[in-house]
Motif scaffolding. Structure first.
Motif, PDB file in Angstrom:
ATOM      1  N   ASP A 305      -5.142   4.001 -11.622  1.00  0.00           N
ATOM      2  CA  ASP A 305      -6.637   4.784 -12.263  1.00  0.00           C
ATOM      3  C   ASP A 305      -6.730   3.882 -13.811  1.00  0.00           C
ATOM      4  O   ASP A 305      -6.360   3.713 -14.530  1.00  0.00           O
ATOM      5  N   GLY A 306      -8.541   3.524 -13.321  1.00  0.00           N
ATOM      6  CA  GLY A 306      -8.985   2.426 -14.141  1.00  0.00           C
ATOM      7  C   GLY A 306      -8.282   1.158 -14.367  1.00  0.00           C
ATOM      8  O   GLY A 306      -8.028   0.071 -13.777  1.00  0.00           O
ATOM      9  N   ASP A 307      -7.996   1.021 -15.887  1.00  0.00           N
ATOM     10  CA  ASP A 307      -7.045  -0.307 -15.922  1.00  0.00           C
ATOM     11  C   ASP A 307      -5.329   0.332 -16.481  1.00  0.00           C
ATOM     12  O   ASP A 307      -4.413  -0.639 -16.910  1.00  0.00           O
ATOM     13  N   ASN A 308      -5.247   1.815 -15.802  1.00  0.00           N
ATOM     14  CA  ASN A 308      -4.266   1.900 -15.466  1.00  0.00           C
ATOM     15  C   ASN A 308      -3.020   2.113 -14.336  1.00  0.00           C
ATOM     16  O   ASN A 308      -3.681   2.528 -13.567  1.00  0.00           O
ATOM     17  N   LEU A 309      -1.661   2.355 -14.503  1.00  0.00           N
ATOM     18  CA  LEU A 309      -1.167   2.162 -13.117  1.00  0.00           C
ATOM     19  C   LEU A 309      -0.609   3.964 -13.456  1.00  0.00           C
ATOM     20  O   LEU A 309       0.451   3.543 -13.356  1.00  0.00           O
ATOM     21  N   VAL A 310      -0.664   4.996 -12.328  1.00  0.00           N
ATOM     22  CA  VAL A 310       0.342   5.948 -12.774  1.00  0.00           C
ATOM     23  C   VAL A 310       1.499   5.595 -11.354  1.00  0.00           C
ATOM     24  O   VAL A 310       0.922   6.187 -10.301  1.00  0.00           O
ATOM     25  N   LEU A 311       2.552   5.562 -12.334  1.00  0.00           N
ATOM     26  CA  LEU A 311       3.249   6.103 -11.317  1.00  0.00           C
ATOM     27  C   LEU A 311       4.369   7.405 -11.722  1.00  0.00           C
ATOM     28  O   LEU A 311       3.744   7.997 -12.384  1.00  0.00           O
ATOM     29  N   LYS A 312       4.843   7.770 -10.032  1.00  0.00           N
ATOM     30  CA  LYS A 312       4.803   8.772  -9.974  1.00  0.00           C
ATOM     31  C   LYS A 312       6.542   9.262  -9.453  1.00  0.00           C
ATOM     32  O   LYS A 312       6.949   8.494  -9.471  1.00  0.00           O
ATOM     33  N   ALA A 388      -6.773   5.514   0.032  1.00  0.00           N
ATOM     34  CA  ALA A 388      -6.736   5.337  -1.270  1.00  0.00           C
ATOM     35  C   ALA A 388      -6.572   7.021  -1.731  1.00  0.00           C
ATOM     36  O   ALA A 388      -6.734   7.865  -0.947  1.00  0.00           O
ATOM     37  N   PRO A 389      -5.502   7.301  -2.969  1.00  0.00           N
ATOM     38  CA  PRO A 389      -5.286   6.084  -4.260  1.00  0.00           C
ATOM     39  C   PRO A 389      -4.161   6.047  -3.800  1.00  0.00           C
ATOM     40  O   PRO A 389      -3.649   5.308  -5.132  1.00  0.00           O
ATOM     41  N   GLU A 390      -3.821   6.249  -2.717  1.00  0.00           N
ATOM     42  CA  GLU A 390      -2.324   5.329  -2.556  1.00  0.00           C
ATOM     43  C   GLU A 390      -2.466   3.590  -2.492  1.00  0.00           C
ATOM     44  O   GLU A 390      -3.685   3.480  -2.148  1.00  0.00           O
ATOM     45  N   VAL A 391      -1.679   2.366  -2.857  1.00  0.00           N
ATOM     46  CA  VAL A 391      -1.612   1.347  -3.221  1.00  0.00           C
ATOM     47  C   VAL A 391      -0.660   0.240  -1.575  1.00  0.00           C
ATOM     48  O   VAL A 391      -1.496  -0.230  -2.129  1.00  0.00           O
ATOM     49  N   ALA A 392      -0.238   1.327  -0.595  1.00  0.00           N
ATOM     50  CA  ALA A 392      -0.136   0.602  -0.020  1.00  0.00           C
ATOM     51  C   ALA A 392       0.567   1.493   1.317  1.00  0.00           C
ATOM     52  O   ALA A 392       0.718   3.175   1.299  1.00  0.00           O
ATOM     53  N   ILE A 393       0.429   1.507   1.864  1.00  0.00           N
ATOM     54  CA  ILE A 393       1.387   1.218   3.341  1.00  0.00           C
ATOM     55  C   ILE A 393       1.723   1.053   4.730  1.00  0.00           C
ATOM     56  O   ILE A 393       1.574  -0.319   4.427  1.00  0.00           O
ATOM     57  N   LEU A 394       2.202   1.311   5.631  1.00  0.00           N
ATOM     58  CA  LEU A 394       3.598   0.790   5.926  1.00  0.00           C
ATOM     59  C   LEU A 394       2.849   1.421   7.828  1.00  0.00           C
ATOM     60  O   LEU A 394       2.700   2.179   8.372  1.00  0.00           O
ATOM     61  N   GLY A 395       3.082  -0.009   8.278  1.00  0.00           N
ATOM     62  CA  GLY A 395       2.032   0.068  10.028  1.00  0.00           C
ATOM     63  C   GLY A 395       3.201  -0.535  10.775  1.00  0.00           C
ATOM     64  O   GLY A 395       4.305  -1.173  10.376  1.00  0.00           O
ATOM     65  N   ARG A 425      -4.641  -5.642  -6.316  1.00  0.00           N
ATOM     66  CA  ARG A 425      -4.568  -5.441  -7.949  1.00  0.00           C
ATOM     67  C   ARG A 425      -3.276  -4.994  -8.378  1.00  0.00           C
ATOM     68  O   ARG A 425      -3.244  -5.707  -9.815  1.00  0.00           O
ATOM     69  N   VAL A 426      -2.296  -4.881  -7.509  1.00  0.00           N
ATOM     70  CA  VAL A 426      -1.463  -3.546  -8.206  1.00  0.00           C
ATOM     71  C   VAL A 426       0.312  -4.710  -8.111  1.00  0.00           C
ATOM     72  O   VAL A 426       0.849  -4.663  -8.641  1.00  0.00           O
ATOM     73  N   ILE A 427      -0.034  -5.135  -7.086  1.00  0.00           N
ATOM     74  CA  ILE A 427       1.170  -5.479  -5.940  1.00  0.00           C
ATOM     75  C   ILE A 427       0.674  -6.934  -5.407  1.00  0.00           C
ATOM     76  O   ILE A 427       0.144  -6.906  -5.225  1.00  0.00           O
TER      77      ILE A 427
END
Length: 451
Positions: A305-312, A388-395, A425-427
């Protein structure tokens, strides 16, 4: 009386082919002799090609992006009969001295001189077949006339490779000339802000780099066709996939998991619960393993989220469901609080609703991480697009028996390919490799889930 006359590219010197980068006239314009018609560019310079005679433009035979050479037809003009009947040799005699330099285009730092070599005699030129633009079946791109930016040919070529519209780049060189560093700075800024507002075609929402208009082709000219509209799901998902692929820097890490024992356990559970009618699939085990991996690597259970990483701190897992109208992604909420049988039951219900088109929007929202399984169809590896807005997906691809060395001999083992796409950008790559390796280890020995 009037006649249609073709105007062709004259001798352009040592270049076999050059790119058309600008159209300076349009159909219906009245032109005069020596008026510039198109701008062409080599890797060294750009130049304008003038008209050999005047008239009314009836057809333009080249487009931006075409490659032309000496003899290529630029356009057709309707000229007065007297002008058309004049000997061609009179219009283009073999010169005895250097021809005057072609007018310098506004973008070129140095004017490219018109070559002095004599053109072919009129009789030969008349009998030579006219070159047809390789993109003659395309509609004209919507490119404004006389819009060439103040930049060198090499910089414009660099910008075209990156898909950057130079009209939106501010030059820092002398007299606001655009440099390669200006193009790089524009790209960095666009990536940081999610894209610029382009003049040409745009991504959904008006973001992205400018590109030429989509080519319009009359496919019926080449054979029988059938027009079939896209389903509503494909229209919606296609726009989302386009946005996600362009705006997220994807990287995919590939791994294989030994699921020999896990598959044996799955078959045993299904045999023991045959009367219930509930069938446990490998995807149920995958969801449990993914939740465990997300707990160990929390940056994968996040959103940017912009310059922030929202950890769930919740674990809602989406899975791609194949339906007659396209792919949808139902979400299993609080997957960390559910066992394998409960996950299998909920997946079966959601998949059935997806095939019947009965999923509500709330059943497809709130996902933290998605799984796209093609194991029942085939394939070895693929690159799934992040949802999006997830940062990863598994195939997940089809498992296969492979010989695996145990230190003494090769043993037949059931191996499952895993393709993890992540937002770079995140990982970073090391974290992705650790996540995939940890996930493969859980699938190889499912007892680790309880640790």
């Amino acid at each position: 009386m009037s006649a249609i006359v073709e105007i062709k590219v004259p001798d352009i010197g040592d270049f076999d082919q050059v790119d058309v980068i600008e159209l300076l006239v349009a159909v219906g314009d009245t032109i005069t002799a020596e008026q510039s018609l198109i701008t062409v560019e080599s890797d060294k310079a750009s130049m304008e090609i003038p008209a050999s005679q005047g008239g009314v433009v009836k057809a333009i035979k080249v487009k931006v992006g075409d490659k032309v050479a000496e003899g290529s037809v630029i356009l057709e003009v309707e000229a007065a009969e007297e002008a058309a009947a004049a000997p061609a040799a009179e219009a283009a005699p073999a010169p005895t001295a250097a021809a005057p330099a072609a007018p310098a285009p506004v973008s070129a730092p140095v004017a490219a001189p018109t070559p002095v070599a004599a053109p072919a005699p009129a009789s030969v030129a008349a009998s030579a077949p006219a070159r047809v633009s390789p993109t003659a079946s395309y509609a004209e791109a919507e490119v404004p006339l006389r819009n060439l930016p103040h930049a060198s040919p090499s910089v414009r070529h660099f910008a075209r490779e990156l898909g950057v519209n130079l009209a939106q780049v501010t030059g820092s060189g002398p007299k606001n000339r655009i440099t390669a560093d200006d193009v790089r700075a524009y790209v960095k800024q666009a990536l940081a802000t999610g894209g610029a507002s382009p003049v040409g075609s745009t991504l959904p929402g008006g973001e992205g780099f400018s590109v030429l208009g989509w080519p319009k082709v009359d496919f019926a000219k080449f054979g029988e066709i059938e027009a079939k509209p896209l389903s509503r799901i494909k229209k919606i998902s296609g726009a989302n996939l386009h946005r996600n692929w362009v705006m997220i820097p994807h990287v995919t890490n590939n791994e294989v998991a030994d699921i020999t024992e896990l598959e044996a356990l799955r078959q045993q559970l299904n045999a023991e619960n045959k009367k219930s009618g509930l069938k446990v699939t490998m995807l149920a085990f995958l969801i449990k393993a993914v939740v465990a991996a997300l707990k160990k690597f929390p940056e994968f259970n996040a959103s940017l989220d912009g310059d922030n990483l929202v950890l769930k701190h919740y674990y809602h897992i989406g899975f791609a469901a194949d339906t007659p109208n396209g792919l949808v992604v139902p979400v299993i909420r609080d997957a960390d609080k559910k066992g394998v049988f409960e996950l299998a039951s909920e997946m079966s219900e959601l998949a059935a609703q997806a095939r019947e088109g009965k999923l509500s929007p709330s059943q497809m929202q709130g996902g933290c991480f998605s799984i796209s399984s093609l194991g029942g169809i085939g394939g070895t590896d693929f690159t799934p697009i992040i949802n999006a807005p997830e940062v990863a997906i598994l195939g997940v691809s089809r498992s296969a028996m492979q010989p695996v060395w145990d230190g003494k001999a090769f043993q037949p083992r059931l191996m499952l390919p895993l393709s993890l796409s992540y937002d770079h950008r995140v990982i970073d790559g090391a974290a992705a490799a650790r996540f995939n390796a940890y996930l493969a280890g859980l699938l190889a020995d499912f007892r680790r889930i309880i640790l």
